[in-house]
Structure formats: structure tokens, C-alpha cells
Design an enzyme around this catalytic site. Structure first.
Site, mmCIF file in Angstrom:
data_model
loop_
_atom_site.group_PDB
_atom_site.id
_atom_site.type_symbol
_atom_site.label_atom_id
_atom_site.label_comp_id
_atom_site.label_asym_id
_atom_site.label_seq_id
_atom_site.Cartn_x
_atom_site.Cartn_y
_atom_site.Cartn_z
ATOM 1 N N HIS A 110 0.858 -1.194 0.000
ATOM 2 C CA HIS A 110 0.000 0.000 0.000
ATOM 3 C C HIS A 110 0.893 1.243 0.000
ATOM 4 C CE1 HIS A 110 -2.859 2.996 1.490
ATOM 5 N NE2 HIS A 110 -3.820 2.170 1.122
ATOM 6 N N CYS A 127 -3.628 2.641 -4.676
ATOM 7 C CA CYS A 127 -4.604 3.418 -3.902
ATOM 8 C C CYS A 127 -4.616 4.843 -4.464
ATOM 9 C CB CYS A 127 -4.234 3.406 -2.423
ATOM 10 S SG CYS A 127 -5.331 4.430 -1.433
ATOM 11 N N HIS A 156 -7.555 0.364 -4.640
ATOM 12 C CA HIS A 156 -8.421 1.135 -3.741
ATOM 13 C C HIS A 156 -8.775 2.378 -4.536
ATOM 14 C CE1 HIS A 156 -6.369 -0.320 0.274
ATOM 15 N NE2 HIS A 156 -6.975 -1.295 -0.375
ATOM 16 N N ASP A 203 -13.057 2.965 -1.566
ATOM 17 C CA ASP A 203 -12.239 3.259 -0.389
ATOM 18 C C ASP A 203 -13.026 4.171 0.539
ATOM 19 O OD1 ASP A 203 -10.016 2.899 1.158
ATOM 20 O OD2 ASP A 203 -8.680 4.073 -0.076
ATOM 21 N N HIS A 204 -12.328 4.957 1.323
ATOM 22 C CA HIS A 204 -13.007 5.784 2.321
ATOM 23 C C HIS A 204 -14.223 6.490 1.722
ATOM 24 C CE1 HIS A 204 -8.714 6.335 4.072
ATOM 25 N NE2 HIS A 204 -9.132 5.090 4.140
ATOM 26 N N TYR A 219 -15.417 4.530 6.923
ATOM 27 C CA TYR A 219 -15.800 3.147 6.646
ATOM 28 C C TYR A 219 -17.256 2.828 6.974
ATOM 29 C CZ TYR A 219 -11.020 2.009 5.381
ATOM 30 O OH TYR A 219 -9.816 1.946 4.716
HETATM 31 C C1 DNO Z 1 -6.689 3.190 5.469
HETATM 32 C C2 DNO Z 1 -6.093 2.069 4.749
HETATM 33 C C3 DNO Z 1 -4.742 1.690 5.281
HETATM 34 C C4 DNO Z 1 -4.283 0.411 4.634
HETATM 35 C C5 DNO Z 1 -2.921 -0.031 5.060
HETATM 36 C C6 DNO Z 1 -2.469 -1.243 4.305
HETATM 37 O O1 DNO Z 1 -7.866 3.336 5.467
HETATM 38 O O2 DNO Z 1 -6.064 2.283 3.382
HETATM 39 O O3 DNO Z 1 -4.837 1.509 6.666
HETATM 40 O O4 DNO Z 1 -5.166 -0.596 4.982
HETATM 41 O O5 DNO Z 1 -1.988 0.968 4.858
HETATM 42 O O6 DNO Z 1 -1.504 -1.928 5.028
#
Ligand code: DNO
Length: 362
Positions: free
Chosen positions: A207, A245, A272, A317-318, A331
Site C-alpha cells: 500500500h 490506492c 483502492h 475506499d473511504h 468506513y
Molecule cells: C486506510 C487504509 C490503510 C491500509 C494499510 C495497508 O484506510 O487504506 O490503513 O489498509 O496501509 O496496510
């Protein structure tokens, strides 16, 4: 492409697997053993029980986010091999459970950083936000307290209390570690885990650092296309791949998302996909997934994934907090479900405009 949803487990999430099952087009779940501590080897029974629970709900366990790498490995301390052995044991258990995707990060001390967990937007929704000015004005302990106080009672991934218990000691561990040393420690780790990944066909997906620059003076290395390509080349094995991401790479406006996707072709195992809205180069907030709500062209991102042959696991994602939902910041169910549907819609349009009809359901 496999559309998935992150789920924090029955004990820790406000959302149920049954709710996830009802989001059209979401077929899998991304999760982890949330009560595990970085550095320990996972027990096979616990992994199998988690997998069983997900499958009972009619979903697939599509990947693990994250198997966290402990700071001894990142900082390259004398006892790191022992922790790498534990990591290999965990990968073995995952491989034996038929789980083939592992997301992890190599950020020192803590994971992603936001300065606000509930910035109010003009439509009344709240979002997580980052302001460099606020980071420069705060000490890390105070930031940690404010994250804990504002997370609606949930434990934010990457900001677990045990991780913060000894921040000073952790910072001390990295006193001598610059970017190059951290990078070499990552390569050492990757070379050690590649054999087990090959044996069980486990794709490691690093990530990116979020934000994509150094915070609190700690080194950060997964921040730009060139740095990532260097890492992919140095351990040139398909099992050494990335989590693309958009919100993390995209936090640095110098990163061209579409170009990076093409450059990492074949090595993006997990995506992501989310949108950011910039108020200035170093003040951004997390927007809805919809392109016009932020500054990213989500169509262009999805098209680049499609054109580069991406066939991996993806997740919204978020999300924003909307419609009064109280959940772990970023989330909740509602906005991420909208995000998944929007991304699925873009994908369907791209597939069909390329003359490829999706198989009809019976
Ligand atoms: C946040 C996530 C990160 C991700 C880690 C992967 O919301 O995108 O916490 O899970 O960096 O190890």
C-alpha cells in the site's frame, strides 16, 4: 475485476456481512484478523474460522488487508529474521487456506495520517481531511489523542492504541533510518517472503504511503511512480506487486494516476479507488467517489485499469459519512456502497464500449 468491500470483523465493524451481500456487484470481502498484533504468526484455526464466516454469508474472502509488518522488520533491527519467520508462517497459513492476496504497508510507526476525521462539507456530509499546516502545528501524541476521541468509539486501522503506547520508543528506532535504509529493509523483507509467495501463489500488494510524503520527519518510500518501479524491478517477481490506492498516490498532485497505472501494468493486484478534493496542494479532503465531487477523473482511472489489463481485486475506499450514519470514520456502509455501485457502473460501460458483453446471469 472482482469488486469487494472492506470489513473489520463482527467484533469491530458497524456493518454486517449480510448488508455487504446486498450491495449489487460486490462479491467479496477484504478483512484481517483484527485482534492480531503485528509480528506474531497467525493461527490456522483463526484464519479458517474467519474464512468460513465470510463464506457462510455468501461472500468470498478475497484478500487480507493487512498482514501488518512490524517495526522490527521495517527498521531492520537485529531480531528482524525472527519476525520475518513469523510473517512467512502467516503466509503459509493463508496459502493453505486458499487466500492469495495480501495487502501491507511499509510506513514507519503508524499508517495513514489525517488531521480531521469529520470535516463538514457544504452538503452536510462529513469527511476525513488532511492539512499540512495542522500537522506542522501538532505533536504526534496530540494527533493520536484527537484521532481516538473522534473515531466514534472505533479503533482506526493503523492507529491502534497498542501501536501508540510507546511512540517515543518507536520514533527512537528510526533515528538512524533514512529513506535508503528503509528501502533496503523492504527489499530484504520481500526477498525473504517471495519463496513462500511463489509456493502458494500469494500476491503481495504494498500500500502506498498516505500522504505520499514524509510526516513527522519519518522516512517514507512508497510515494511515487519511480520509487515503486525501482522496487518492482529489484524484486522482479509477479508476486511482488502493489495496491494502487488512488487517494494515497493522488495526495501528491505531482503523481499522474493514469500514467502510473500503465507503468505498473501487470503488477497491480489490488485497487483502492477513491476521490479527493483539494483546497490547496497540501490541504485535501476525501470526496464522494463521483468524479465531479472531487478532483480526480474516476472514468480515466477505471479506464486505465481496464486498458492495462487489470484483472485483480478492487474496492471502494473511504467514504463520506452521510444520512446520519455513525460508523468508523471513512468506513460507513452508505457512501462506500454508492462508491462500489458507481465504480461498477463505470466498469460496465468501459467493458461494453470495448465490445465485450458481460456474461448474462441465468
Ligand atoms: C486506510 C487504509 C490503510 C491500509 C494499510 C495497508 O484506510 O487504506 O490503513 O489498509 O496501509 O496496510
Amino acid at each position: 475485476m472482482e469488486m469487494t468491500f472492506r470489513w473489520f470483523g463482527r467484533q469491530f465493524d458497524s456493518i454486517t456481512l449480510q448488508q455487504i451481500r446486498q450491495i449489487a456487484g460486490v462479491t467479496g470481502v477484504i478483512t484481517t484478523l483484527y485482534d492480531s498484533v503485528p509480528g506474531e504468526a497467525w493461527a490456522k484455526d483463526a484464519v479458517l474460522a474467519l474464512k468460513h464466516e465470510v463464506e457462510e454469508a455468501g461472500l468470498k474472502l478475497s484478500g487480507i488487508e493487512s498482514v501488518n509488518v512490524c517495526d522490527a522488520i521495517k527498521a531492520g533491527t537485529a531480531d528482524r529474521d525472527q519476525y520475518i519467520d513469523h510473517y512467512i508462517k502467516t503466509l503459509t497459513v493463508l496459502g493453505q487456506a486458499d487466500i492469495h492476496l495480501v495487502c501491507y504497508n511499509f510506513m514507519p510507526v503508524f499508517d495513514w495520517t489525517r488531521t480531521e476525521l469529520a470535516r463538514v462539507r457544504p452538503d452536510g456530509s462529513t469527511v476525513m481531511a488532511y492539512s499540512q499546516k495542522d500537522i506542522d502545528a501538532v505533536d504526534v501524541g496530540r494527533l493520536f489523542d484527537s484521532i481516538q476521541e473522534n473515531s466514534n468509539g472505533y479503533v482506526m486501522p493503523g492507529w491502534e492504541p497498542e501501536r501508540m503506547a510507546d511512540t517515543r520508543k518507536l520514533f527512537e528506532m528510526y533515528r538512524e533510518i533514512d529513506e535508503e535504509k528503509l528501502y533496503q529493509n523492504l527489499i530484504y523483507f520481500l526477498k525473504a517472503v517471495m519463496p513462500v509467495c511463489n509456493q502458494y501463489d500469494i500476491k503481495m500488494a504494498i500500500h502506498p504511503d498516505d500522504p505520499a510524503w514524509s510526516v513527522f520527519g519519518l522516512p517514507r518510500i512508497i510515494t511515487s511512480k519511480d520509487k515503486i518501479l525501482r522496487m518492482l524491478k529489484e524484486v522482479n517477481d509477479v508476486h511482488n506487486g502493489v495496491t494502487f490506492c488512488t487517494g494515497s498516490y493522488g495526495s501528491n498532485l505531482d503523481n499522474d494516476l493514469v500514467d502510473s497505472i500503465h507503468a505498473m501494468k501487470g503488477r497491480i493486484h489490488f485497487a483502492h479507488v477513491r476521490n479527493l478534493k483539494f483546497n490547496s496542494r497540501d490541504d485535501f479532503e476525501e470526496a464522494a467517489h463521483y468524479s465531479l465531487d472531487g478532483d480526480f477523473d474516476m472514468y480515466a482511472i477505471m479506464k486505465a485499469l481496464y486498458d492495462s489489463g487489470f484483472d485483480g481485486v478492487i474496492r471502494p475506499d473511504h467514504g463520506r459519512s452521510i444520512w446520519g450514519e455513525v460508523s468508523m470514520p471513512g468506513y460507513g456502509l452508505y457512501d462506500r456502497a454508492l462508491g462500489a455501485s458507481y465504480l461498477n457502473g463505470l466498469w460496465e460501460a468501459i467493458v461494453k464500449s470495448n465490445g465485450k458483453e458481460r456474461r448474462k446471469r441465468n
